[in-house]
Design an enzyme around this catalytic site. Structure first.
Site, PDB file in Angstrom:
ATOM      1  N   LYS A 225       0.805  -1.224   0.000  1.00 49.56           N
ATOM      2  CA  LYS A 225       0.000   0.000   0.000  1.00 49.56           C
ATOM      3  C   LYS A 225       0.839   1.276   0.000  1.00 49.56           C
ATOM      4  O   LYS A 225       0.393   2.335   0.448  1.00 49.56           O
ATOM      5  CB  LYS A 225      -0.998   0.030   1.188  1.00 49.56           C
TER       6      LYS A 225
ATOM      7  N   HIS B  50       7.497  -7.470  -2.400  1.00 50.59           N
ATOM      8  CA  HIS B  50       7.261  -6.927  -1.055  1.00 50.59           C
ATOM      9  C   HIS B  50       8.238  -7.565  -0.054  1.00 50.59           C
ATOM     10  O   HIS B  50       8.070  -7.420   1.154  1.00 50.59           O
ATOM     11  CB  HIS B  50       5.846  -7.274  -0.564  1.00 50.59           C
TER      12      HIS B  50
ATOM     13  N   SER C  17      -4.877   2.568   4.020  1.00 55.71           N
ATOM     14  CA  SER C  17      -5.059   1.941   2.709  1.00 55.71           C
ATOM     15  C   SER C  17      -5.104   0.417   2.862  1.00 55.71           C
ATOM     16  O   SER C  17      -5.939  -0.262   2.245  1.00 55.71           O
ATOM     17  CB  SER C  17      -3.898   2.360   1.802  1.00 55.71           C
TER      18      SER C  17
HETATM   19  P1  A3P Z   1      -5.234   4.519  -1.192  1.00 53.86           P
HETATM   20  O1  A3P Z   1      -5.849   3.245  -0.705  1.00 53.86           O
HETATM   21  O2  A3P Z   1      -4.817   5.437  -0.087  1.00 53.86           O
HETATM   22  O3  A3P Z   1      -6.065   5.213  -2.220  1.00 53.86           O
HETATM   23  P2  A3P Z   1      -0.180  -0.461  -3.546  1.00 53.86           P
HETATM   24  O4  A3P Z   1      -0.165  -0.427  -5.018  1.00 53.86           O
HETATM   25  O5  A3P Z   1       1.199  -0.470  -2.928  1.00 53.86           O
HETATM   26  O6  A3P Z   1      -1.070  -1.509  -3.019  1.00 53.86           O
HETATM   27  O7  A3P Z   1      -0.753   0.947  -3.054  1.00 53.86           O
HETATM   28  C1  A3P Z   1      -2.092   1.267  -3.260  1.00 53.86           C
HETATM   29  C2  A3P Z   1      -2.278   2.740  -2.942  1.00 53.86           C
HETATM   30  O8  A3P Z   1      -1.675   3.522  -3.986  1.00 53.86           O
HETATM   31  C3  A3P Z   1      -3.752   3.094  -2.918  1.00 53.86           C
HETATM   32  O9  A3P Z   1      -3.871   4.131  -1.947  1.00 53.86           O
HETATM   33  C4  A3P Z   1      -3.953   3.619  -4.341  1.00 53.86           C
HETATM   34  O10 A3P Z   1      -5.074   4.427  -4.505  1.00 53.86           O
HETATM   35  C5  A3P Z   1      -2.657   4.399  -4.532  1.00 53.86           C
HETATM   36  N1  A3P Z   1      -2.386   4.682  -5.947  1.00 53.86           N
HETATM   37  C6  A3P Z   1      -2.312   3.826  -6.968  1.00 53.86           C
HETATM   38  N2  A3P Z   1      -2.119   4.470  -8.133  1.00 53.86           N
HETATM   39  C7  A3P Z   1      -2.072   5.791  -7.839  1.00 53.86           C
HETATM   40  C8  A3P Z   1      -1.901   6.979  -8.608  1.00 53.86           C
HETATM   41  N3  A3P Z   1      -1.770   6.951  -9.924  1.00 53.86           N
HETATM   42  N4  A3P Z   1      -1.893   8.166  -7.955  1.00 53.86           N
HETATM   43  C9  A3P Z   1      -2.043   8.216  -6.622  1.00 53.86           C
HETATM   44  N5  A3P Z   1      -2.210   7.121  -5.840  1.00 53.86           N
HETATM   45  C10 A3P Z   1      -2.214   5.918  -6.438  1.00 53.86           C
END
Ligand code: A3P
Length: 298
Positions: A51, A106, A136
């Protein structure tokens, strides 16, 4: 495989070398075999704690490296372009993949292939302020069909703070990657700097991996990496994950995509409890700057 006996059994995760992994996707013997995974100089690994912006950086790397992807002429999912090192896909043979190979992981630093610690290959490590990462993760856990659910944020936070979630403790992950950074060819980036200045972030990645993009290509990477565009891009947003793994009716992978949503979710007491652990873990002593609020300066 070692499951600590004092802890309640959880059918969805197992503990291996101190870290919890999802039973559904990860095989401990395979993780151990990665120690001898052969690294090429041109390999690039994206490493994150969950996240922290993984699929965002996956999208950026995919766009930087693949012209066709930028032109929209390819429909290969990012998961196939930048696959997970720790997952043994029956359809993928990493050894026969053409260079440059891109990977996502990860894993903690001590489970990565030995050669990476000999400065072969490159690593991009993305981290995010842990309150937003936790919020998140809390929402993401609800989507995961094969994960034990907690009743509420209080319970989830205790699991998070003690590392009883997939990938273990945020604190251990970030601290140990950072304190062992001299062993690796590694670029540290933050989710927050990507939010604040996507252009500089993309250029930083390009410089690190030795890719030069012209202005038009750079503009396309940035456009395709916006939250709005990624949300509607099935190549990028993990919509391909089956419903029996991720219940997309309960929410989206791309949820808020901002800095400081924790303020809307955590109570004052929860935030204070988090701060106490944050101080105890001495994360503030690391020269990593975390931005906790969208209005805070970079
Ligand atoms: P939120 O749940 O706070 O919205 P991961 O890919 O490591 O699982 O992280 C997911 C988080 O990255 C989520 O956060 C997601 O919305 C955010 N995310 C993914 N793509 C994004 C983008 N283009 N711009 C901003 N945040 C992004």
């Amino acid at each position: 495989m070692s499951q600590a006996t004092s802890e309640p059994a959880d059918p969805f995760m197992f503990k291996h070398r101190g870290i919890y992994f999802p039973t559904e996707f990860i095989v401990p013997e395979y993780i151990d075999s990665l120690e001898h995974f052969e690294i090429r100089e041109s390999d690039v690994f994206l490493v994150t704690y969950p996240k922290s912006g993984t699929i965002w950086m996956q999208q950026i790397m995919s766009l930087i490296f693949n012209e066709g992807h930028r032109n929209g002429t390819e429909s290969i999912e990012n998961n196939a372009r930048v696959p997970w090192l720790e997952i043994k896909y029956p359809t993928m043979d990493y050894n026969s993949r053409p260079s440059p190979r891109l990977f996502t992981s990860h894993l903690p630093y001590f489970l990565m292939p030995n050669d990476l610690g000999n400065k072969k290959g490159k690593i991009i490590y993305v981290t995010r302020n842990p309150k937003d990462a936790m919020v998140s993760y809390y929402h993401f856990y609800k989507l995961m069909v094969k994960a034990s659910q907690t009743e509420n944020m209080d319970d989830f936070m205790e699991n998070y703070l003690s590392g009883r979630v997939f990938s273990g403790s945020w604190f251990d992950h970030v601290t140990s990657w950072y304190t062992n950074r001299e062993d690796f060819n590694i670029l540290f980036m933050t989710y927050e700097e990507m939010i604040k200045d996507l252009r500089s972030s993309v250029l930083k990645v390009c410089r690190f991996v030795g890719k030069e993009l012209d202005e038009q290509a750079l503009a396309t990477v940035m456009e395709k990496a916006t939250f709005k565009n990624m949300k509607h891009d099935p190549v990028a947003n993990y919509t391909f994950i089956p419903d029996d793994v991720l219940n997309k009716k309960k929410g989206d992978f791309l949820r808020k995509g901002t800095i400081g949503d924790w303020k809307n979710i955590l109570t004052v007491a929860q935030s204070e409890r988090f701060d106490k652990v944050f101080l105890e873990k001495k994360i503030k002593d690391l020269p990593l700057k975390f931005i906790w609020d969208i209005h805070e300066e970079k």
